[in-house]
Write a protein that holds these residues in place. Structure first.
Motif, short mmCIF file in Angstrom:
data_model
loop_
_atom_site.label_atom_id
_atom_site.label_comp_id
_atom_site.label_asym_id
_atom_site.label_seq_id
_atom_site.Cartn_x
_atom_site.Cartn_y
_atom_site.Cartn_z
N THR A 180 0.84 -1.19 0.00
CA THR A 180 0.00 0.00 0.00
C THR A 180 0.88 1.24 0.00
OG1 THR A 180 -1.73 -1.16 1.23
CG2 THR A 180 -1.84 1.24 1.19
N GLY A 181 0.71 2.08 -1.04
CA GLY A 181 1.45 3.32 -1.13
C GLY A 181 0.55 4.53 -0.98
N THR A 182 1.11 5.70 -1.18
CA THR A 182 0.32 6.92 -1.03
C THR A 182 -0.76 7.03 -2.10
OG1 THR A 182 2.00 8.08 -2.35
CG2 THR A 182 2.22 8.17 0.06
N ASP A 183 -0.55 6.36 -3.26
CA ASP A 183 -1.52 6.40 -4.35
C ASP A 183 -2.42 5.18 -4.39
OD1 ASP A 183 -0.47 8.83 -5.20
OD2 ASP A 183 1.00 7.86 -6.50
N GLY A 184 -2.35 4.34 -3.36
CA GLY A 184 -3.15 3.13 -3.34
C GLY A 184 -2.30 1.89 -3.43
N LEU A 185 -2.89 0.78 -3.84
CA LEU A 185 -2.17 -0.48 -3.91
C LEU A 185 -1.17 -0.48 -5.06
CD1 LEU A 185 -5.09 -3.04 -3.35
CD2 LEU A 185 -3.53 -2.06 -1.65
N GLN A 186 0.00 -1.11 -4.81
CA GLN A 186 1.05 -1.24 -5.81
C GLN A 186 1.43 -2.71 -5.93
OE1 GLN A 186 2.51 1.49 -7.65
NE2 GLN A 186 0.67 2.47 -6.80
N LEU A 187 1.51 -3.19 -7.16
CA LEU A 187 1.83 -4.59 -7.43
C LEU A 187 3.27 -4.72 -7.88
CD1 LEU A 187 0.89 -7.56 -7.84
CD2 LEU A 187 0.23 -6.90 -10.16
N ASP A 188 4.01 -5.63 -7.24
CA ASP A 188 5.39 -5.93 -7.62
C ASP A 188 5.39 -7.27 -8.36
OD1 ASP A 188 8.06 -6.54 -7.87
OD2 ASP A 188 8.60 -5.92 -5.83
#
Length: 319
Positions: free
Chosen positions: A147-155
């Motif tokens: 979870t980042g400042t812009d929402g969910l992030q997928l690696d």
């Protein structure tokens, strides 16, 4: 204008290259007879279902198999065909179609399977002889989404990769090799199969890596996805996409398992990009990151913005 010209080139069929004509038909001029010796109907408790039989026209190769609407292409050997497929919970309507110069012959049988429902199934076939359209599945892991400042992030690099060289995932997903006639590494039609009987929540990526041989023919890849098969919430999607660039990884579909028999499907060639809170915001970047580690030589990512006009089709619905 350029996309139109490219689309026209893709649909042309050079006379000297019959391989590019798609699924071939038999040479016989009398309608073939199809005999299904398995399944025989009735009830079963087996998770795998044998589809086996004969066709009178031995020039027909492959036959088209439909199981509850899912499309498979199965090789024939001297007029015989045989392969096991994952059964669906409840009704399994098996139809085998054999086409020659006289038309299409069919045989159908219905079998009922007393087994738990299959929550996630993916089937990939190709319409061209002599090419590889390898199926690649990327599963969620505990570390794949943050979870980042812009929402969910997928690696993408932290997703579990399931394919021909790694057929079992840490969470229980299973990849079935393209076995036909005792050969586990055939080019051409497939089918490539993947099922997960207890898929964890999260985002899944379904992709294909395209490797033509010889004259570098293009092909049409067909993906069938079934979610919660055999339940009232069953969802089906079919995606058909031409492939023309050797060595590229092409995203076919994203699946977001939400839990409680709920899921969302995103097909880049057919759907608007998802904006819900349950979806990562960087799907394109994640797809590029997995392409470089697809498990095949060479490679590259062919993104949704690089597709030709009319390239993708998508169908949704149950039986």
């Amino acid at each position: 204008m350029l996309p139109v010209l490219l689309a026209l080139l893709l649909t042309q069929t050079p006379k000297e290259n019959p391989r590019q004509q798609g699924v071939p038909i038999g040479k016989g001029t009398k309608l073939a007879k199809v005999v299904l010796t398995a399944p025989t109907g009735g009830w079963t408790v087996d998770r795998m279902m044998l589809v086996e039989g004969t066709i009178s026209d031995t020039t027909i190769d492959p036959v088209v198999v439909s199981i509850n609407g899912d499309r498979y292409l199965m090789r024939t050997y001297g007029g015989r065909f045989s392969r096991k497929f994952p059964a669906a919970s409840g009704k399994n309507i098996v139809t085998v179609m054999a086409t020659n110069q006289a038309g299409t012959a069919r045989s159908q049988v219905t079998t009922y399977a007393q087994i738990p429902p299959v929550p996630l199934k993916a089937i990939l076939t190709s319409d061209t002889e002599g090419v590889y359209t390898d199926l690649h599945i990327y599963e969620p892991t505990d570390a794949s989404v943050t979870t980042g400042t812009d929402g969910l992030q997928l690696d993408g690099a932290k997703m579990a990769h399931v394919y021909w060289a790694n057929t079992s995932s840490p969470s229980g997903g299973t990849f079935f090799l393209n076995e036909q006639g005792g050969d586990f590494d055939q080019p051409a039609y497939g089918p490539y199969l993947y099922i997960h009987r207890a898929p964890p929540k999260g985002v899944y990526l379904i992709a294909t890596n395209y490797w033509p041989s010889g004259d570098k023919a293009h092909t049409v890849a067909t993906l069938n996805v079934a979610l919660f098969e055999g339940t009232p919430g069953e969802v089906r999607r079919m995606v058909r996409i031409p492939l023309a660039t050797p060595g590229t990884t092409r995203v076919l579909a994203w699946i977001n398992i939400l839990g409680d028999n709920q899921a969302e499907v995103y097909v880049p060639t057919a759907d608007p990009k998802p904006t819900g809170a349950a979806w990562p915001k960087n799907l394109d970047d994640a797809a590029k990151s997995v392409a470089s580690g697809s498990g095949d030589e060479g490679g590259g990512y062919e993104g949704e913005g690089e597709s030709y006009e009319g390239e993708g089709e998508s169908y949704e619905g149950g039986d």
